[in-house]
Design an enzyme around this catalytic site. Structure first.
Site, short mmCIF file in Angstrom:
data_model
loop_
_atom_site.label_atom_id
_atom_site.label_comp_id
_atom_site.label_asym_id
_atom_site.label_seq_id
_atom_site.Cartn_x
_atom_site.Cartn_y
_atom_site.Cartn_z
N ASP A 17 39.60 77.67 -16.75
CA ASP A 17 40.86 78.27 -17.16
C ASP A 17 41.00 79.59 -16.38
O ASP A 17 40.10 80.02 -15.65
CB ASP A 17 40.90 78.47 -18.69
C1 GLC Z 1 46.30 79.73 -19.27
C2 GLC Z 1 46.01 78.67 -20.32
C3 GLC Z 1 45.88 77.27 -19.75
C4 GLC Z 1 46.80 77.11 -18.57
C5 GLC Z 1 46.28 78.04 -17.48
C6 GLC Z 1 47.18 77.99 -16.25
O1 GLC Z 1 45.56 80.88 -19.51
O2 GLC Z 1 44.89 78.89 -21.15
O3 GLC Z 1 46.18 76.34 -20.80
O4 GLC Z 1 46.81 75.77 -18.11
O5 GLC Z 1 46.14 79.38 -17.92
O6 GLC Z 1 48.42 78.51 -16.55
#
Ligand code: GLC
Length: 752
Positions: A300
């Site tokens: 993430d």
């Molecule tokens: C965010 C979220 C995740 C998302 C990623 C990209 O922090 O936790 O669900 O896909 O970043 O945006």
């Protein structure tokens, strides 16, 4: 006249030339050209990947494991990012989107870099790309996996037409704490429902070949246990027994793997002392070794670097080493691996073989997406696909199927079609942005139909009296007077309340679940007019409704219905669509009850109103305000004729459960018939009931239908204390019901 060169000499010359060419290629420095094998159509993907790995420098391998955040508003890659592409040091982006911007960046990768490996464009297409569908928790309320598959397929069509290859969805975190804002992104509290929707969404995004121009690669996220954040506070610690991981949090991810999901995303949370992004147990032992997953794992956002905050990495190099050695392949946004990988390999803290494994997962994803054959998107299709009117029609249909009728005293709904002066009031009655909820992809506010507009399309502008009353946060009552006046001058009122769109989703936990601000005061002021009114809720989580639940004549849970919100709400309130949705999460009476879920364990002192010393509160009932699986209709249904055959089976046997559902009312409607099971006595404690089947059944007035469920090993098994999945002998109870409460009850026995 010159003599012909003897044949044998010509052969010798050709051989010498070929050897020279091979030598040149061999001596040519790595990373200066694609491997010849990559162009050979006769070799399989793994051989091609071997070829790439043999040609890539370590820096280029590290580049494939780097993902950076493109410019969100424009979808373009920044100049510094394009330079990394030229140098072969960037493998993928998030937020890069749009046929023109992605083709431009792809052209840099394929014409200006030495290796010419195509870029991979990822984006959060959670519930729609340009056409926004109901938020996932809302869509799960439809109990219609086909609807979820359909909306994901449309989202994939639009996203791929806009150059996006890879969506960071479905979010399949089981969530039982509505204080956590991200409950809106998933399918609620139940393992079975969550697993069914996980697979449906993967199928919708990927189809059976995601190299097609109307499909994208999907991502099962967030691996794992994120929904168990302590106190419902986002990013907070989780401490989850292996039993609960395997019984509750793993299954929807396993369902995604079984549906062929292309990738996983690690979660932010500390999991039992080892953050999920650096947790070998879940990343290697379970995902790779037990489940045989061969896709890519992306972290993430900055989760690599956050290992320093977690206190298990002293610096960036530590973080990169821990995450990659544990089994996370791609680093999203932070650059700990790109900046330290070479030294980590040189120091023996990371092996190039480990790096190669990670790069293999990335290249395999790019091959499965067809990017080496068709790296560009046809920009001429983008506008037409994104504006396909069929997509909005489907969004309206699915939004109507996602709404849950929580209360309808005295047939307050549907509204009379004779109405010609309707008040449509409240903070969310005419708000375009709020209708889409969180994670709206490339959704556009201007596309949205609000509730006010939906009714104006039916009653005309003169037939609707609108007043906001207050904004969604509703700290001021200054506008209440206008709202009350609008209601007084109308025949009836639709009061649209709920949460601002950004009160749920990421980083949006709440410690209280009441209607925001002074919305309840506004509602009570409207009720005091004595005019007929109904409440429409737009929210991203279960709320504590208390007064409204006790006094409002009718309550429709609409969640955030998306682009076609207003039309779908009008369809339901006017009876053109009979609501058939059911709650995927329990609505607590108050926050003190949380975590609250229907499939609780019985405890040694099950609640007994006659006995003080049983599991209960002094100040609130144990039961939810509205239970999991609950939802009303404009008609009525009756269940009858339960059969359970045979009434005794061997552990590997199968039981068939049937019941008849009848529409006993005067209008057509859908009933969601639900099957629950309880293992009465087992070597480990079992829930008081567990959902193991459901079917949404459309019935005309007076029509009845027999519904059949089959229960087999997978439905009846448990994980015993040695970790085996077994069906143990003993008595089982089944219920066929229309919610997680009550229902027709039967039983059967599993013999030893
Ligand atoms: C965010 C979220 C995740 C998302 C990623 C990209 O922090 O936790 O669900 O896909 O970043 O945006």
């Amino acid at each position: 006249m010159s003599r012909p060169v003897p044949f044998v000499v010509r052969i010798a010359l050709a051989a010498a030339l070929a050897a020279l060419l091979a030598l040149v290629l061999l001596l040519m420095p790595r990373g200066t050209s694609p491997p010849a094998i990559a162009q050979d159509p006769s070799t399989d993907v793994e051989a091609k990947i071997d070829g790439w790995l043999s040609r890539m420098t370590l820096e280029q391998k590290l580049g494939q494991l780097q993902q950076l955040d493109a410019d969100f508003p424009t979808g373009r890659l920044r100049d510094d990012q394009l330079q990394l592409v030229r140098e072969g040091r960037l493998g993928s982006t998030l937020n890069g989107r749009g046929a023109v911007p992605t083709n431009a960046a792809q052209r840099v990768a394929l014409e200006e870099s030495s290796l010419r490996i195509p870029l991979l464009f990822g984006f959060d297409v959670i519930h729609g790309y340009r056409t926004v569908f109901p938020v996932p928790l809302g869509e799960a309320s439809s109990w219609d996996p086909a609807a979820a598959e359909s909306s994901a397929a449309i989202a994939a069509q639009e996203a791929r037409a806009a150059g996006v290859h890879w969506t960071f969805a479905p979010m399949v975190d089981i969530a039982r704490d509505p204080r956590w804002g991200r409950v809106v992104e998933g399918a609620g509290e139940d393992v079975y429902l969550g697993s069914v929707f996980s697979a449906a969404r993967v199928r919708g995004f990927q189809g059976d070949d995601y190299s097609r121009p109307d499909r994208v690669a999907a991502t099962a996220k967030h691996w794992v246990g994120y929904g168990a954040a302590e106190a419902g506070r986002d990013y907070n610690t989780t401490d989850i027994s292996e039993r609960r991981l395997r019984e509750t949090y793993f299954p929807p991810f396993r369902a995604a793997v079984d549906a062929g999901v292309a990738s996983f995303m690690t979660s932010f949370n500390d999991l039992n002392g080892t953050p999920a992004t650096a947790n070998p147990f879940v990343l290697r032992d379970v995902l790779r070794d037990e489940w045989g997953f061969d896709g890519a794992v992306v972290s993430d956002y900055t989760a690599f670097r956050e290992l320093i905050n977690h206190g298990i990495a002293a610096d960036d190099a530590d973080a990169a080493q821990l995450a990659v050695n544990a089994g996370t392949d791609i680093e999203m946004v932070s650059r700990t691996l790109a900046e330290n990988g070479a030294r980590l390999v040189a120091d023996g803290r990371l092996s190039e073989a480990t790096i190669d494994d990670a790069v293999r997962h990335v290249l395999r994803l790019k091959y499965r997406l067809g990017l080496f054959d068709r790296p560009y998107v046809d920009a001429s299709r983008e506008a037409a696909v994104l504006s396909d009117p069929e997509h909005r029609r489907e969004a309206r249909r699915i939004a109507g199927r996602s709404m849950v009728l929580l209360k309808n005293d005295g047939g307050a709904l549907p509204l009379s079609r004779k109405l010609n002066k309707l008040a449509v009031v409240g903070p969310l009655a005419d708000s375009k942005l709020d209708m889409m909820g969180t994670w709206i992809g490339d959704g556009k506010e201007d596309d949205v139909v609000t509730v006010r507009e939906g009714f104006e399309q039916v009653l005309g502008r003169r037939g609707v009296r609108y007043a906001q009353g207050c904004d969604a946060v509703c700290r001021s009552s200054g506008g209440f007077g206008n709202a009350v006046a609008a209601v007084r001058s109308s025949q009836a009122a639709v009061v649209v309340l709920g949460e601002p769109w950004d009160w749920s989703g990421e980083a949006s936990s709440r410690s209280q679940l009441d209607l925001p601000g002074r919305q309840l005061q506004l509602l009570r002021a409207i009720a005091a007019t004595g005019k007929p009114y109904v409440v429409v809720l737009m929210n991203g989580r279960p709320l504590t409704l208390d007064w409204a639940a006790r006094h409002a004549p009718a309550i429709l849970e609409a969640w955030y219905p998306g682009t076609e919100a207003g039309n779908a709400v009008a369809d339901v309130l006017l009876g053109r669509v009979n609501p058939g949705g059911k709650l995927p999460m329990s609505f607590p009476r108050n926050v003190g009850q949380i975590p609250l879920h229907y499939d609780e364990k019985p405890t040694g002192r099950p609640f007994d109103p006659a006995n003080k010393y049983t599991s209960k509160y002094l100040d609130v009932d144990n039961t939810p305000q509205y239970p999991f699986g609950f939802g009303l209709s404009y008609t009525r249904f009756a269940l009858s004729g339960l059969t359970v055959t045979p009434n005794s089976i061997a552990p590997d046997g199968e039981v068939t459960v049937t019941a008849t559902v009848r529409n006993t009312g005067r209008v057509a409607g859908d009933e969601v018939v639900q099957l629950y099971v309880r293992d009465r006595v087992a070597s480990v404690t079992r829930p008081v009931r567990s959902l193991r089947g459901f079917e949404r059944v459309p019935l005309a007035a007076g029509q009845s239908r027999q519904v059949t469920f089959r229960l087999d090993h997978d439905d009846l098994s448990l994980i015993d204390n040695s970790g085996r999945e077994v069906v143990e002998p003993g008595a089982f109870t089944v219920w066929v019901s229309t919610s997680s409460v009550g229902g027709l009850q039967g039983s059967f026995t599993v013999t030893g």
